[in-house]
Design an enzyme around this catalytic site. Sequence first.
Site, PDB file in Angstrom:
ATOM      1  N   THR A 151       0.852  -1.196   0.000  1.00  0.00           N
ATOM      2  CA  THR A 151       0.000   0.000   0.000  1.00  0.00           C
ATOM      3  C   THR A 151       0.877   1.232   0.000  1.00  0.00           C
ATOM      4  OG1 THR A 151      -1.667  -1.137   1.282  1.00  0.00           O
ATOM      5  CG2 THR A 151      -1.707   1.277   1.364  1.00  0.00           C
ATOM      6  N   ARG A 179     -13.205  -8.352  -0.481  1.00  0.00           N
ATOM      7  CA  ARG A 179     -12.302  -8.273   0.679  1.00  0.00           C
ATOM      8  C   ARG A 179     -11.781  -6.839   0.843  1.00  0.00           C
ATOM      9  NH1 ARG A 179      -6.812  -6.521   1.571  1.00  0.00           N
ATOM     10  NH2 ARG A 179      -5.976  -7.670   3.323  1.00  0.00           N
ATOM     11  N   VAL A 180     -11.781  -6.357   2.062  1.00  0.00           N
ATOM     12  CA  VAL A 180     -11.250  -5.021   2.345  1.00  0.00           C
ATOM     13  C   VAL A 180     -10.133  -5.156   3.366  1.00  0.00           C
ATOM     14  CG1 VAL A 180     -11.801  -2.726   3.256  1.00  0.00           C
ATOM     15  CG2 VAL A 180     -13.493  -3.951   1.882  1.00  0.00           C
ATOM     16  N   ASP A 182      -6.778  -3.095   5.665  1.00  0.00           N
ATOM     17  CA  ASP A 182      -6.675  -2.039   6.685  1.00  0.00           C
ATOM     18  C   ASP A 182      -6.589  -0.639   6.072  1.00  0.00           C
ATOM     19  OD1 ASP A 182      -4.092  -3.026   5.666  1.00  0.00           O
ATOM     20  OD2 ASP A 182      -3.304  -1.350   6.833  1.00  0.00           O
ATOM     21  N   THR A 202       1.517  -0.553   6.122  1.00  0.00           N
ATOM     22  CA  THR A 202       1.403  -1.472   4.996  1.00  0.00           C
ATOM     23  C   THR A 202       1.761  -2.863   5.507  1.00  0.00           C
ATOM     24  OG1 THR A 202       2.178  -2.014   2.769  1.00  0.00           O
ATOM     25  CG2 THR A 202       3.765  -0.959   4.207  1.00  0.00           C
ATOM     26  N   GLY A 203       1.223  -3.877   4.849  1.00  0.00           N
ATOM     27  CA  GLY A 203       1.464  -5.242   5.305  1.00  0.00           C
ATOM     28  C   GLY A 203       0.175  -6.029   5.271  1.00  0.00           C
ATOM     29  N   LEU A 204       0.088  -7.053   6.080  1.00  0.00           N
ATOM     30  CA  LEU A 204      -1.105  -7.908   6.050  1.00  0.00           C
ATOM     31  C   LEU A 204      -2.270  -7.227   6.792  1.00  0.00           C
ATOM     32  CD1 LEU A 204      -2.346 -10.584   5.182  1.00  0.00           C
ATOM     33  CD2 LEU A 204      -1.647 -11.519   7.399  1.00  0.00           C
ATOM     34  N   GLY A 205      -3.215  -6.732   5.998  1.00  0.00           N
ATOM     35  CA  GLY A 205      -4.317  -5.953   6.560  1.00  0.00           C
ATOM     36  C   GLY A 205      -5.096  -6.686   7.633  1.00  0.00           C
TER      37      GLY A 205
HETATM   38  N1  ASP Z   1      -2.349  -3.577   3.895  1.00  0.00           N
HETATM   39  C1  ASP Z   1      -2.804  -3.902   2.575  1.00  0.00           C
HETATM   40  C2  ASP Z   1      -4.014  -4.788   2.677  1.00  0.00           C
HETATM   41  O1  ASP Z   1      -4.023  -5.700   3.467  1.00  0.00           O
HETATM   42  C3  ASP Z   1      -1.775  -4.557   1.724  1.00  0.00           C
HETATM   43  C4  ASP Z   1      -0.361  -4.029   1.892  1.00  0.00           C
HETATM   44  O2  ASP Z   1      -0.179  -2.915   2.338  1.00  0.00           O
HETATM   45  O3  ASP Z   1       0.588  -4.734   1.582  1.00  0.00           O
HETATM   46  O4  ASP Z   1      -4.935  -4.596   1.924  1.00  0.00           O
END
Ligand code: ASP
Length: 318
Positions: A151, A179-180, A182, A202-205
């Site tokens: 993100t 799917r939504v 974070d 950013t990462g696993l929402g």
């Molecule tokens: N955080 C984002 C999501 O889970 C993906 C990401 O930032 O890598 O949608």
Amino acid sequence: MSYGMIATWRMACDGIAAATQALAEGGSSQKAIVDAIKMVEDYPFYKSVGYGGLPNEVGMVELDAAFMNGDNFDIGAVAGSRSVKNPIVVAEKLSHERFNSFLVGDGVAKYAIKEGFELQNMLTERAKKTWQNRLEEIRHSNLSPYDGHDTVGMVALDQTGSMSCGTSSSGLFMKKEGRVGDSPLSGSGFYVDSEIGGATATGLGEDLMKGCLSYETVRLMGTGMHPQAAVQQATMDFAKRLERRKGKCGAFSLVAMNNQGEWGVATNVEFSFAVATDQLAPTIYLAYPAEDGGNPQIEVASQEWLDAYQARITAPIK
Ligand code: ASP
């Protein structure tokens, strides 16, 4: 007065370079966020944001974005947006609405049409090929369908002391329809208070939203902590708690800036980010998690790294 921007990933750098130039000339933090994120959304080779973003499991691009004004806490957000050219622009516009400021799916397109925003087919040939290849890979190997997501999140401070932040993302590659993550969720993907500072993730929402890490970072900065100490404590304390109580924790990377232009970063994976302030020319950093759980090791990205990155994102896809 100081000014500056901090943002997730290398892809943010051109946007913040242009936007901090505008901040130097007295531009607002609100405009800086929208202009800088728009640049990332428009560049087709950034495969996890805007045009060229990666599709969901049925091959459709569904985008999430949010905008927050740290002066008055106005928030606008969109999720599962399929046809709006610049989700961040619509999110900013929604932040002015007293009601209905977070729209999803078809509602986003209907609002965008009514307000005269540009629509566009967001699926590029390149993204479609990447999706087709992934379907093949999943069939033939154990590759997690969800690998590949980033993100762009940004925090900006202008010379009047006003702060804003924003996010934009195609979310997880191969996600389920609807799917939504974070990124459009206040407190999880982003948060900003001009009297304190802002943070974005950013990462696993699915895991980031369990800890409301952007809000927690801002709250800790509000107790007087430096952005580095605040973002490190918010991120790593929760990552540890999640590991202890759930057995695992996804990728977490957060950046933060306070209203003095001081900044910090925390991550549990290798992570690139970009910073530009009145004291610092636009710079791309690489952050590596420390083995002892302390502050990440940070280095300026080398020319070699930057060249390899550019070659990788623009390489033809077979
Ligand atoms: N955080 C984002 C999501 O889970 C993906 C990401 O930032 O890598 O949608």
